[in-house]
Design an enzyme around this catalytic site. Structure first.
Site: not given
Length: 1081
Positions: A107-108, A112, A157, A160-161, A387, A389
């Protein structure tokens, strides 16, 4: 000539990690840092792109950059995401190969944004056209909608998605987009009810409260204050650089472009508002008589508003929060819910409502963007998924996310090796097996249908009896104890005596990216994802248009006692489908890396980047790529790049490119084990060989540059000398010319001076003679004039006194008249004919002239005013003038009609479709069309009739049907009678013996009496040019012939009438009709 470039030109660090020497984790990280510090955020590992998030805007995504990378070889320019997108698009378009682009990272890291860049590049380079542009716009505008409902602010982020997205973009045979299909994976629905500190709920909640209009919020029963909603995190509600109000307008516009109807958008917003209202419902305990506790809702206002939004009866939903019905075969058992269970049911409903709404949005978007044609499509898939984690506290979500990444790593290694092997076979190079870590054993540990962790979790969730996270961990310790990648306190692989980092309620899995510690707390509940059947049935009873679609299991007619599939089972099935889909496509990889945790530019944290490089398996990727040949290049660009290193190939090689490369490598004495020749490429085993060639090329380029400089300088000096020589000759020639011109001008000047002196002397001499002659003539003239004057005065003196007075008087009168006319010029009145001003006369004797001039001026300006009239305006004034001649000082109604223009066709009979039949019945042009009242002699009441006047006749027709009731030729009219009062009555009197006189005269009433009589008089005069002119009889008492009887119509003034100021007509006897006219009128 086109300039050939290469990845190796002007390279900062190493653009392709396959060429990194020496290869180690430290050198890998240092190369990333070096390129990041120089704003080079992209690096290759063969055909894989590593993308570093710069946390700022860089000028490398402009339309010029798109054109620069368009239709270029992958290694021809510096690393860029556009190069990978172009390679994938051209392979799809030209080679008919389906493509997939896998974007991974934590994330970040910019996943996206990377997917947006890929889609925007493909949209920019594919075809144009109205329909194609519409499809591209819909595909691009689906992103803001999904981001609003599926993205949130996290500590890592701001956008973040919180879901995985896979989009298949479909193309036709030309490479133009036809549509797309979106699949979503594992929305983090737990965020709806609870967010970690420093994070927010999904964007749409804040966008709705910030950007919706007051009217919209009122309809949704919402307030702008975030603090009024329990589901919204308050410590980070406002985010710097994030305009929720503007983003809400963007989302509304995007939904409109994608194809959402206005009622669908309203329904979606109502469900979002319902989720917020649901979070505000709180419960209190209440003891029952049997000693058990049950829950009751504290404040029912939010429940009431939520039920109004969804169209649910309040009592139905209130019962669902208080009771739970369990069905087993033919039995039903109803139990009460305590406060904790009620809160669980509330949160479960909120999570299910939002997640199902999100799935419906994806399905609705797919309906809009799907390809319309049924022919076979080329497909490019873009996978934007979470990704690997590794957090301090890892739970069920991290477990299945890491399972997905294990599957992606497995398919990545398999497809990369397969691609390498296919290229070796295609080029005729011997394939050697590559040693690498196969993570299939880890995937099997998780997904095995019998002994896998997910299978055991499902089994634990489905078995009867007491089920807890501890019993699940005991089951894992029993079955997986001897697995080499599984560790717990009781497994044989754990060294719990020395490893104090492994608590009792946790287990650890050795993933390909490293060891991850999972806490089993919440595994069973999150996997169950249980929504009570009472809730589903309550939702199904809603009248809201979307709710029935979102909760189909609540239909009483379709009660299914079978337990719904678990979250783990659904996710494993989705991942399996995704893997099968990816294996049918040619893969392209983008690995996104976050340089720091501060979301700041120019900061590179070694430990964080090293951690991401490990769990992304980047070093493993480089080793697999370098296991065979580190570098390969087609013969033509290889020979073009290195041909200057051999005299036989420089400057031009006339034979095949492969033979040239063979000659070149033999001349450079490169060991044969360092390279191999394929069918179309040369394969170089070690990066040192490539760097040796690059170093020799650099030295050769320096020598060539020196030679070119030497030749250029010699040419430049020779050219300069020849130019100086030619310039000297030109300067000498111009100097000689200048000297001769100067000498000539000097002689010419001296001659001119001498000539001027001689001519001056002659001219002065002649001037003196002329002056003397002129003085003599003037003297003679003066003497003669004086003498003649003396003689005349002597003769005139005796006549002067007799004529002097008359001459002075004439002169005085002349001056007065001149002053009068000049003064009149400045005081003349305006050109308006109605301006009656005229200056006063200055002298009495000018009275006649003054009056005549006033009359002449008025006639002149009237003529000027009339000359401005058009023919239509003249006709109007002529009608008004004729009306004045007929009615002025004769009828009281006339003055009020002066200011009203004569319109003529008040019914617009030619345009109004209602009168189309009547218009077709009249052959001539209609001069006047109006509604009049035909007076009945029996009772004096009026009947509406349409009155039409043409050049030859008068027509009366029924107002409703348009049927012609009477048509009277104008020659049959003998006269028209009207009163002197302010009424609108008039009688059309017909000639005796005419065909029209059978039914008698017509007594009519109209609001436009003056206009009707005037037009009748003018038209009758034209029609009766050879006979008598139409007479206008103005009298307060006249006779009207009704068939065989003559009736007297008498007009009287009345002080006040019962019906106000209107005129009334009454029958007094068989021979008298009396019309009462108000005196005030």
């Amino acid at each position: 000539m086109e300039v050939k470039t290469s990845l190796l030109d002007n390279m900062i660090g190493v653009g392709d990690m396959v060429l990194l020497e020496p290869l180690s984790e430290d050198s890998f990280i240092e190369n990333l840092r070096n390129r990041f510090d120089h704003n080079e955020i992209y690096t290759y590992i063969g055909s894989v792109v590593i993308s570093m998030n710069p946390y700022r805007s860089l000028p490398i995504f402009t339309p010029d950059k798109v054109e620069e990378y368009r239709n270029r070889n992958f290694y021809e320019l510096s690393p860029h995401i556009y190069a990978l997108a172009d390679e994938a698009y051209r392979s799809l378009r030209d080679q008919d190969k389906d493509q997939c682009i896998l974007i991974t990272g934590e994330s970040g890291a910019g996943k996206t944004e990377a997917s947006k860049l890929v889609m925007s590049y493909v949209a920019a380079v594919c075809g144009k056209g109205q329909e194609v542009n519409k499809v591209k716009e819909q595909l691009l505008q689906s992103n803001p909608v999904l981001e609003a409902f599926g993205n949130a602010k996290t500590v890592r982020n701001d956008n973040s998605s919180r879901f995985g997205k896979y989009m298949d973009i479909e193309f036709d045979f030309k490479g133009d987009p036809l549509g797309g299909v979106i699949s979503n994976y594992l929305l983090e629905k737990s965020r709806v009810v609870k967010q970690p500190r420093g994070e927010r709920n999904f964007h749409i909640f804040y966008q709705l409260l910030s950007g919706a209009s007051d009217d919209t919020l009122k309809k949704l029963k919402l307030d702008r204050d975030f603090s009024k909603y329990n589901y919204l995190s308050l410590d980070s509600a406002a985010v710097n650089g994030l305009d929720d109000a503007a983003n809400f307008r963007t989302v509304r516009n995007a939904m409109q472009i994608v194809g959402f109807m206005e009622d669908e958008v309203q329904s979606v917003l109502e469900l979002v508002a319902a989720v917020l209202k649901l979070g505000n419902i709180e419960f209190k305990p209440e003891s029952r008589c049997n000693g058990t506790d049950e829950s009751r809702i504290k404040d029912k206002n939010d429940l009431k508003e939520m039920c109004e939004l969804l169209g649910i009866e309040q009592s139905v939903l209130e019962r669902a929060f208080s009771y739970r019905t369990v069905e087993a075969k033919l039995e039903k058992v109803s139990t009460t819910l305590n406060v904790a269970q009620a809160y669980y049911a509330r949160d479960a409903l909120a999570k299910n409502l939002y997640s199902r709404l999100f799935s419906w949005l994806v399905t609705r978007i797919n309906e809009s963007i799907k390809a319309q044609t049924k022919t076979r499509h080329k497909v490019m898939g873009v996978l934007d998924i979470y990704g690997f984690e590794i957090f301090e506290d890892n739970s069920f979500e991290q477990f299945i996310i890491n399972y997905c990444n294990e599957k992606l790593q497995q398919i990545f290694i398999e497809l990369t090796l397969r691609e390498e092997q296919e290229e070796y076979v295609r080029e005729g190079i011997e394939w050697t097996n590559i040693e690498y870590f196969n993570n299939a054993i880890i995937c099997d540990l998780i997904e095995n249908h019998q002994n896998g962790i997910l299978a055991m979790l499902d089994e634990e969730c489905l078995r009867p009896g007491t089920v807890t996270d501890e019993t699940f961990l005991d089951k894992l310790n029993t079955i997986c104890a001897e697995h080499q990648h599984f560790e717990s306190r009781l497994s044989k692989n754990s060294k719990f005596l020395t490893d104090h980092s492994l608590p009792h309620s946790c287990f650890r899995i050795q993933h390909y990216a490293g060891k991850v510690l999972y806490r089993t707390e919440g595994f069973v509940d999150k996997n169950n994802d249980l929504l009570y059947r009472d809730m589903s049935q309550a939702m199904y009873k809603a009248t809201h248009s979307l709710i029935k679609q979102l909760f189909p299991e609540g239909n009483p007619a379709k009660v299914n006692l079978k337990r719904p599939p678990t979250a783990g089972f659904q996710f494993r099935a989705s991942v399996g489908t995704l893997m099968r889909n990816l294996q049918t496509k040619n893969p392209n990889y983008i690995r996104c890396i976050k340089p720091n945790d501060k979301k700041a530019a120019h900061i590179f944290t070694d430990s964080l980047v090293r951690h991401q490089a490990r769990y992304l398996g980047l070093m493993e990727n480089v080793r697999v790529r370098r296991a065979g040949y580190a570098f390969r290049q087609a013969y033509e660009p290889c020979l073009e790049r290195y041909k200057m290193l051999c005299k036989r190939t420089w400057p031009h090689w006339r034979g095949p490119a492969r033979e040239g490369v063979e000659v070149l490598m033999a001349d450079l004495q490169v060991p044969t084990e360092e390279y191999s020749y394929g069918r179309s490429k040369i394969f170089i085993r070690n990066p040192r060989t490539l760097f040796f060639l690059e170093e020799r090329r650099r030295q050769c380029l320096q020598d060539l540059a020196t030679l070119i400089q030497k030749i250029y300088r010699g040419w430049k000096c020779r050219s300069h000398f020849l130019l100086l020589k030619e310039s000297q000759i030109v300067v000498a020639a111009w100097y000689r010319r200048f000297a001769q011109q100067k000498k000539y001008k000097k002689i010419k000047s001296a001659t001119t001076v001498m000539q001027s002196y001689a001519r001056g002397w002659q001219a002065r001499k002649l001037l003196r003679e002329l002056k003397y002659q002129k003085r003599c003539e003037e003297a003679v003239t003066t003497i003669s004039a004086f003498w003649h004057g003396t003689q005349v005065r002597r003769e005139y003196r005796k006549f002067f006194r007799a004529n002097a007075g008359k001459k002075i008087y004439d002169f005085t009168i002349q001056r007065i008249m001149q002053k009068y006319f000049l003064g009149l010029k400045s005081t003349v009145p305006s050109m308006s004919p109605v301006d009656m001003n005229w200056p006063n006369r200055p002298y009495l004797f000018l009275d006649g002239v003054h009056t005549e001039l006033r009359r002449i001026f008025h006639l002149w300006r009237c003529k000027k005013y009339r000359s401005q009239f058009t023919e239509e305006k003249k006709a109007v004034y002529e009608e008004k003038l004729e009306a004045s001649e007929i009615f002025k000082d004769k009828k009281t109604l006339y003055p009020s009609s002066v200011s009203q223009p004569f319109k003529g066709d008040y019914l617009e009979i030619s345009k109004n479709p209602k009168y189309q039949k009547l218009n077709s019945a009249v052959d001539e042009k209609v001069l006047l069309a109006d509604v009049v009242n035909k007076i009945n002699r029996a009772n004096g009441k009026g009947t509406p009739r349409i009155f039409l006047l043409t050049k030859k006749s008068v027509v009366l027709a029924d107002q409703k049907t348009g049927q012609v009731k009477a048509s009277v030729p104008l020659p049959d009219l003998s006269s028209v009678s009207v009163s002197t009062q302010s009424d609108g009555f008039f009688a059309l009197r017909l000639k005796e013996g005419s065909a029209s006189a059978i039914k008698g005269d017509f007594l009519l009433s109209s609001e436009h009496l003056i206009e009707i009589i005037t037009k009748l008089h003018r038209t009758g005069a034209t029609a009766a040019a050879d006979s008598e002119q139409l007479n206008i009889d103005i009298s307060d008492e006249f006779l009207v012939q009704f068939k065989q009887d003559k009736v007297c119509v008498k007009f009287i003034q009345a002080a006040a009438l019962k019906n106000g100021n209107s005129v009334s007509c009454k029958r007094k006897n068989n021979r008298l009709l009396e019309v009462s006219v108000p005196a005030s009128a």
